[in-house]
Design a protein around this motif. Structure first.
Motif, PDB file in Angstrom:
ATOM      1  N   PHE A  47       2.562   9.093  -9.123  1.00 28.57           N
ATOM      2  CA  PHE A  47       3.346   9.005  -7.880  1.00 28.57           C
ATOM      3  C   PHE A  47       3.182   7.611  -7.288  1.00 28.57           C
ATOM      4  O   PHE A  47       2.053   7.198  -7.020  1.00 28.57           O
ATOM      5  CB  PHE A  47       2.849  10.030  -6.854  1.00 28.57           C
ATOM      6  N   GLN A  48       4.280   6.903  -7.106  1.00 26.66           N
ATOM      7  CA  GLN A  48       4.215   5.542  -6.560  1.00 26.66           C
ATOM      8  C   GLN A  48       5.088   5.441  -5.311  1.00 26.66           C
ATOM      9  O   GLN A  48       6.263   5.827  -5.341  1.00 26.66           O
ATOM     10  CB  GLN A  48       4.747   4.523  -7.584  1.00 26.66           C
ATOM     11  N   LEU A  49       4.507   4.914  -4.243  1.00 24.80           N
ATOM     12  CA  LEU A  49       5.318   4.655  -3.047  1.00 24.80           C
ATOM     13  C   LEU A  49       6.290   3.535  -3.359  1.00 24.80           C
ATOM     14  O   LEU A  49       5.896   2.498  -3.908  1.00 24.80           O
ATOM     15  CB  LEU A  49       4.414   4.205  -1.898  1.00 24.80           C
ATOM     16  N   ARG A  50       7.554   3.746  -3.039  1.00 28.93           N
ATOM     17  CA  ARG A  50       8.549   2.712  -3.328  1.00 28.93           C
ATOM     18  C   ARG A  50       8.337   1.502  -2.405  1.00 28.93           C
ATOM     19  O   ARG A  50       8.089   1.683  -1.215  1.00 28.93           O
ATOM     20  CB  ARG A  50       9.963   3.275  -3.153  1.00 28.93           C
ATOM     21  N   GLN A  51       8.404   0.327  -2.987  1.00 25.61           N
ATOM     22  CA  GLN A  51       8.212  -0.909  -2.224  1.00 25.61           C
ATOM     23  C   GLN A  51       9.559  -1.572  -1.947  1.00 25.61           C
ATOM     24  O   GLN A  51      10.446  -1.565  -2.807  1.00 25.61           O
ATOM     25  CB  GLN A  51       7.361  -1.897  -3.023  1.00 25.61           C
ATOM     26  N   GLN A  52       9.691  -2.153  -0.769  1.00 25.74           N
ATOM     27  CA  GLN A  52      10.857  -2.984  -0.469  1.00 25.74           C
ATOM     28  C   GLN A  52      10.655  -4.352  -1.126  1.00 25.74           C
ATOM     29  O   GLN A  52      11.529  -4.893  -1.789  1.00 25.74           O
ATOM     30  CB  GLN A  52      10.982  -3.138   1.060  1.00 25.74           C
ATOM     31  N   ASP A  53       9.467  -4.882  -0.918  1.00 24.23           N
ATOM     32  CA  ASP A  53       9.006  -6.080  -1.627  1.00 24.23           C
ATOM     33  C   ASP A  53       7.486  -5.977  -1.709  1.00 24.23           C
ATOM     34  O   ASP A  53       6.926  -4.924  -1.364  1.00 24.23           O
ATOM     35  CB  ASP A  53       9.480  -7.368  -0.927  1.00 24.23           C
ATOM     36  N   THR A  54       6.825  -7.016  -2.128  1.00 24.36           N
ATOM     37  CA  THR A  54       5.376  -6.890  -2.383  1.00 24.36           C
ATOM     38  C   THR A  54       4.565  -6.489  -1.147  1.00 24.36           C
ATOM     39  O   THR A  54       3.544  -5.830  -1.265  1.00 24.36           O
ATOM     40  CB  THR A  54       4.805  -8.210  -2.950  1.00 24.36           C
ATOM     41  N   ASN A  55       5.042  -6.865   0.052  1.00 21.95           N
ATOM     42  CA  ASN A  55       4.240  -6.586   1.255  1.00 21.95           C
ATOM     43  C   ASN A  55       4.751  -5.415   2.076  1.00 21.95           C
ATOM     44  O   ASN A  55       4.141  -5.055   3.069  1.00 21.95           O
ATOM     45  CB  ASN A  55       4.240  -7.823   2.182  1.00 21.95           C
TER      46      ASN A  55
END
Ligand code: 5RP
Length: 225
Positions: A154-162
């Motif tokens: 399960f991975q939280l979706r990232q908008q960008d690296t931060n």
């Protein structure tokens, strides 16, 4: 014309004068919205509800009359894309992050048409990571709960690296790598009962029609048995 455009354009033909139409999200629904915009310019009289701010903006660009959900009880038709579709027209959706509004709109429609290119057709759902929308409050607890229930990544979706990705509804998305999902209906029911989960991308027994487009521009229409 590629497969996505062929499918999107053909699906727009289902729309008739006087209909209230749900507009999906993504690069295939894009073509359906474009074609509807052309038909509106030719005199088609419809009103529409969009499943994302991106689709709303696109529809407005094409002068498709938009309404709020509260103004109608039912939609005549909704057209949307999919990330995976199996032989029974069960879906994984939410790659574009709009799954909650997409499901609300699809469930409110008398006829739900999925548009996709042939790459989306699978024998069994689950190669595409299942998007699960969760509330930001205590999201770590929800993530921990999901991890305790299933041996999936399960991975939280990232908008960008931060920055975490935030949906139009202000929530987060977890992408779950289940691999092949043996019983999608059961998994959908289970996820419906996890506190903190707002919605998930399994669309079970919602689709009536699948319009598949192929690279050479031909299409295939598959109706739910
Ligand atoms: O569920 C979706 C957005 O939340 C899209 O319908 C899905 O990701 C398919 O997109 P595309 O047509 O760009 O392949």
């Amino acid at each position: 014309m590629n497969g996505k455009q062929a499918a999107g354009y053909l699906a727009a033909d289902w729309v008739k004068d006087g209909m209230t139409v749900g507009l999906g999200t993504g690069s295939t629904a894009y073509w359906a919205i474009e074609r509807l915009g052309q038909r509106v310019a030719e005199g088609l009289l419809i009103q529409a509800i969009a499943t994302s701010s991106a689709s709303e903006e696109l529809a407005r660009k094409y002068h498709i009359p938009m309404i709020e959900a509260a103004q109608v009880d039912r939609l005549d038709l909704a057209i949307d894309g999919a990330d995976e579709v199996d032989h029974e027209l069960q879906l994984i959706k939410g790659g574009g992050g709009a799954l909650l509004r997409e499901k609300l709109v699809a469930l409110q429609a008398d006829h739900f048409i999925v548009v996709a290119d042939d790459s989306k057709k699978v024998d069994q759902l689950g190669v595409f990571k299942l998007p699960i929308e969760i509330v930001p409050f205590s999201y770590e607890w929800t993530l921990r709960k999901l991890r305790s229930l299933y041996p999936a990544d399960f991975q939280l979706r990232q908008q960008d690296t931060n920055q975490l990705y935030v949906t139009d509804n202000g929530n987060y998305i977890v992408d779950a790598a289940f691999g092949r999902i043996e019983d999608a209906a059961l998994l959908a029911q289970e996820l419906d009962h996890v506190t903190g989960v707002v919605e998930h991308g399994l669309f079970i027994d919602i689709t009536q029609t699948l319009v598949l487009g192929f690279a050479d521009g031909h299409t295939e229409v598959i109706e739910k048995k």
